[in-house]
Design a protein around this motif. Structure first.
Motif, PDB file in Angstrom:
ATOM      1  N   ALA A 173       0.844  -1.213   0.000  1.00  0.00           N
ATOM      2  CA  ALA A 173       0.000   0.000   0.000  1.00  0.00           C
ATOM      3  C   ALA A 173       0.872   1.252   0.000  1.00  0.00           C
ATOM      4  O   ALA A 173       0.579   2.232  -0.711  1.00  0.00           O
ATOM      5  CB  ALA A 173      -0.920  -0.008   1.205  1.00  0.00           C
ATOM      6  N   ARG A 174       1.939   1.252   0.804  1.00  0.00           N
ATOM      7  CA  ARG A 174       2.830   2.411   0.838  1.00  0.00           C
ATOM      8  C   ARG A 174       3.566   2.580  -0.496  1.00  0.00           C
ATOM      9  O   ARG A 174       3.806   3.695  -0.950  1.00  0.00           O
ATOM     10  CB  ARG A 174       3.859   2.235   1.965  1.00  0.00           C
ATOM     11  N   GLU A 175       3.917   1.469  -1.121  1.00  0.00           N
ATOM     12  CA  GLU A 175       4.568   1.531  -2.422  1.00  0.00           C
ATOM     13  C   GLU A 175       3.623   2.134  -3.475  1.00  0.00           C
ATOM     14  O   GLU A 175       4.035   2.968  -4.300  1.00  0.00           O
ATOM     15  CB  GLU A 175       5.011   0.135  -2.841  1.00  0.00           C
ATOM     16  N   ALA A 176       2.361   1.709  -3.432  1.00  0.00           N
ATOM     17  CA  ALA A 176       1.378   2.269  -4.364  1.00  0.00           C
ATOM     18  C   ALA A 176       1.148   3.758  -4.094  1.00  0.00           C
ATOM     19  O   ALA A 176       0.958   4.545  -5.037  1.00  0.00           O
ATOM     20  CB  ALA A 176       0.066   1.492  -4.255  1.00  0.00           C
ATOM     21  N   ALA A 177       1.192   4.137  -2.817  1.00  0.00           N
ATOM     22  CA  ALA A 177       1.002   5.549  -2.478  1.00  0.00           C
ATOM     23  C   ALA A 177       2.150   6.394  -3.024  1.00  0.00           C
ATOM     24  O   ALA A 177       1.939   7.534  -3.480  1.00  0.00           O
ATOM     25  CB  ALA A 177       0.888   5.711  -0.963  1.00  0.00           C
ATOM     26  N   PHE A 178       3.354   5.857  -2.981  1.00  0.00           N
ATOM     27  CA  PHE A 178       4.495   6.592  -3.540  1.00  0.00           C
ATOM     28  C   PHE A 178       4.346   6.755  -5.055  1.00  0.00           C
ATOM     29  O   PHE A 178       4.599   7.834  -5.602  1.00  0.00           O
ATOM     30  CB  PHE A 178       5.794   5.860  -3.207  1.00  0.00           C
ATOM     31  N   GLN A 179       3.932   5.680  -5.733  1.00  0.00           N
ATOM     32  CA  GLN A 179       3.721   5.766  -7.178  1.00  0.00           C
ATOM     33  C   GLN A 179       2.630   6.798  -7.490  1.00  0.00           C
ATOM     34  O   GLN A 179       2.746   7.562  -8.474  1.00  0.00           O
ATOM     35  CB  GLN A 179       3.318   4.399  -7.731  1.00  0.00           C
ATOM     36  N   ALA A 180       1.585   6.844  -6.672  1.00  0.00           N
ATOM     37  CA  ALA A 180       0.502   7.810  -6.896  1.00  0.00           C
ATOM     38  C   ALA A 180       1.001   9.236  -6.699  1.00  0.00           C
ATOM     39  O   ALA A 180       0.616  10.149  -7.458  1.00  0.00           O
ATOM     40  CB  ALA A 180      -0.651   7.515  -5.945  1.00  0.00           C
ATOM     41  N   SER A 181       1.873   9.439  -5.710  1.00  0.00           N
ATOM     42  CA  SER A 181       2.400  10.786  -5.489  1.00  0.00           C
ATOM     43  C   SER A 181       3.294  11.228  -6.648  1.00  0.00           C
ATOM     44  O   SER A 181       3.308  12.404  -7.019  1.00  0.00           O
ATOM     45  CB  SER A 181       3.178  10.834  -4.165  1.00  0.00           C
ATOM     46  N   ARG A 182       4.023  10.283  -7.236  1.00  0.00           N
ATOM     47  CA  ARG A 182       4.850  10.617  -8.391  1.00  0.00           C
ATOM     48  C   ARG A 182       3.978  10.966  -9.608  1.00  0.00           C
ATOM     49  O   ARG A 182       4.266  11.910 -10.340  1.00  0.00           O
ATOM     50  CB  ARG A 182       5.791   9.464  -8.724  1.00  0.00           C
ATOM     51  N   ASP A 183       2.907  10.204  -9.813  1.00  0.00           N
ATOM     52  CA  ASP A 183       1.989  10.523 -10.910  1.00  0.00           C
ATOM     53  C   ASP A 183       1.315  11.877 -10.686  1.00  0.00           C
ATOM     54  O   ASP A 183       1.084  12.631 -11.637  1.00  0.00           O
ATOM     55  CB  ASP A 183       0.932   9.424 -11.037  1.00  0.00           C
ATOM     56  N   GLU A 184       0.994  12.166  -9.445  1.00  0.00           N
ATOM     57  CA  GLU A 184       0.373  13.456  -9.133  1.00  0.00           C
ATOM     58  C   GLU A 184       1.338  14.599  -9.440  1.00  0.00           C
ATOM     59  O   GLU A 184       0.935  15.654  -9.932  1.00  0.00           O
ATOM     60  CB  GLU A 184      -0.045  13.497  -7.664  1.00  0.00           C
ATOM     61  N   MET A 185       2.635  14.379  -9.154  1.00  0.00           N
ATOM     62  CA  MET A 185       3.636  15.392  -9.468  1.00  0.00           C
ATOM     63  C   MET A 185       3.677  15.659 -10.965  1.00  0.00           C
ATOM     64  O   MET A 185       3.732  16.824 -11.396  1.00  0.00           O
ATOM     65  CB  MET A 185       5.005  14.935  -8.974  1.00  0.00           C
ATOM     66  N   ARG A 186       3.615  14.615 -11.780  1.00  0.00           N
ATOM     67  CA  ARG A 186       3.623  14.789 -13.229  1.00  0.00           C
ATOM     68  C   ARG A 186       2.371  15.529 -13.706  1.00  0.00           C
ATOM     69  O   ARG A 186       2.438  16.374 -14.596  1.00  0.00           O
ATOM     70  CB  ARG A 186       3.729  13.424 -13.907  1.00  0.00           C
ATOM     71  N   THR A 187       1.232  15.196 -13.076  1.00  0.00           N
ATOM     72  CA  THR A 187      -0.012  15.878 -13.445  1.00  0.00           C
ATOM     73  C   THR A 187       0.057  17.350 -13.083  1.00  0.00           C
ATOM     74  O   THR A 187      -0.358  18.223 -13.871  1.00  0.00           O
ATOM     75  CB  THR A 187      -1.211  15.214 -12.748  1.00  0.00           C
ATOM     76  N   LEU A 188       0.563  17.647 -11.902  1.00  0.00           N
ATOM     77  CA  LEU A 188       0.677  19.035 -11.467  1.00  0.00           C
ATOM     78  C   LEU A 188       1.640  19.808 -12.374  1.00  0.00           C
ATOM     79  O   LEU A 188       1.391  20.978 -12.697  1.00  0.00           O
ATOM     80  CB  LEU A 188       1.148  19.092 -10.008  1.00  0.00           C
ATOM     81  N   TRP A 189       2.723  19.154 -12.775  1.00  0.00           N
ATOM     82  CA  TRP A 189       3.662  19.854 -13.653  1.00  0.00           C
ATOM     83  C   TRP A 189       3.047  20.115 -15.031  1.00  0.00           C
ATOM     84  O   TRP A 189       3.290  21.146 -15.642  1.00  0.00           O
ATOM     85  CB  TRP A 189       4.953  19.061 -13.805  1.00  0.00           C
ATOM     86  N   ALA A 190       2.227  19.174 -15.514  1.00  0.00           N
ATOM     87  CA  ALA A 190       1.525  19.403 -16.776  1.00  0.00           C
ATOM     88  C   ALA A 190       0.590  20.602 -16.673  1.00  0.00           C
ATOM     89  O   ALA A 190       0.472  21.407 -17.608  1.00  0.00           O
ATOM     90  CB  ALA A 190       0.751  18.158 -17.182  1.00  0.00           C
TER      91      ALA A 190
END
Length: 275
Positions: A173-190
């Motif tokens: 679950a923590r690993e998935a949360a980290f992946q989600a935070s990285r995807d969110e960073m890419r979305t925010l940068w877009a």
């Protein structure tokens, strides 16, 4: 018998005279004179050819100055017949609305950057990480450590299988949360890139409120007045460049094959007296 002989002689004499007649006529025909013929050596000569056409003298350049943005026309600095220089400001649109749009775009961009832990000076390069990613990474590493420890303890029987399964699920679950935070960073940068493009567009529209002369010219026509509200692509002034003038004319189809680049041209106009 004598009568028969006479008749025969007369007929013979008549036939004799008819056969000699063509010979007499042939001798009376006039003898034809021979035809005199002169010859000359073939040679090449240049023959000048000209055509007479009517044309018009036109300005070298003509431009209709339009507004690329809508707004109230705050000023027109030149009028009919006046000369302008390249780069002169010839008209201005009220820029208050576009300045407010630019401030709003800057505020939206600053808000998006703050979500990434950045400021306006860091808006050109995507960040490698964000505060949310750092937090998710720390939680994932802590869960990983407990999960790896539980793998050893479950084999020795120091913890139950249920506890191990719980720690394993927590790590994933923590690993998935980290992946989600990285995807969110890419979305925010877009979204930051989108807001930057929007801000550049507003900056351009703000610059478009000032209209400049594209070349040295004279004002041929004024089509708007100060205080008038104009829409996009509304004509304001017509500029003409009178020096040099262009001669435009139509060549007849029959002469199209003999006219080419470099063909000599002479013309006259009633506007200038001949010397």
């Amino acid at each position: 018998m004598k009568y028969a002989i006479v008749i025969t002689l007369v007929l013979a004499a008549g036939c004799s005279r008819q056969q000699k007649q063509p010979a007499v006529e042939a001798s009376t025909e006039k003898k034809r004179e021979p035809v005199e013929v002169q010859v000359a050596r073939a040679e090449q000569r240049r023959i000048d050819r000209s055509i007479l056409v009517t044309g018009s003298l036109l300005p070298d350049e003509t431009a209709t100055m339009v507004s690329e943005v809508a707004g109230r026309l705050s000023s027109i600095r030149f009028d009919f017949g006046q000369s302008v220089r390249k780069g002169d400001v010839i008209a201005e649109i009220d820029k208050t609305e576009y300045q407010l749009q630019l401030e709003r775009s800057k505020a939206a961009l600053a808000q998006a950057l703050a979500r990434l832990g950045l400021d306006a000076t860091q808006a050109e390069k995507a960040p490698a990480t964000t505060p949310a990613m750092k937090q998710a990474w720390a939680q994932m590493e802590d869960s990983r450590f407990r999960y790896e420890s539980a793998q050893k303890l479950v084999k020795s029987g120091d913890i139950s299988q249920e506890r191990f399964n719980e720690l394993e699920k927590g790590f994933y679950a923590r690993e998935a949360a980290f992946q989600a935070s990285r995807d969110e960073m890419r979305t925010l940068w877009a979204s930051v890139e989108t807001l930057k493009a929007d801000m550049r567009l507003v900056e351009k529209r703000l610059r478009d409120t000032v209209i400049y002369a594209p070349f040295d010219a004279s004002v041929a026509e004024r089509k708007a007045a100060p205080g008038q509200y104009i829409k996009e692509n509304t004509a304001i002034l017509t500029l003409v460049k009178p020096h040099p003038l262009r001669l435009r004319l139509e060549v007849p189809e029959s002469a199209a094959g003999v006219v080419s680049v470099g063909t000599g041209l002479e013309f006259s106009t009633d506007a200038v007296a001949e010397s």
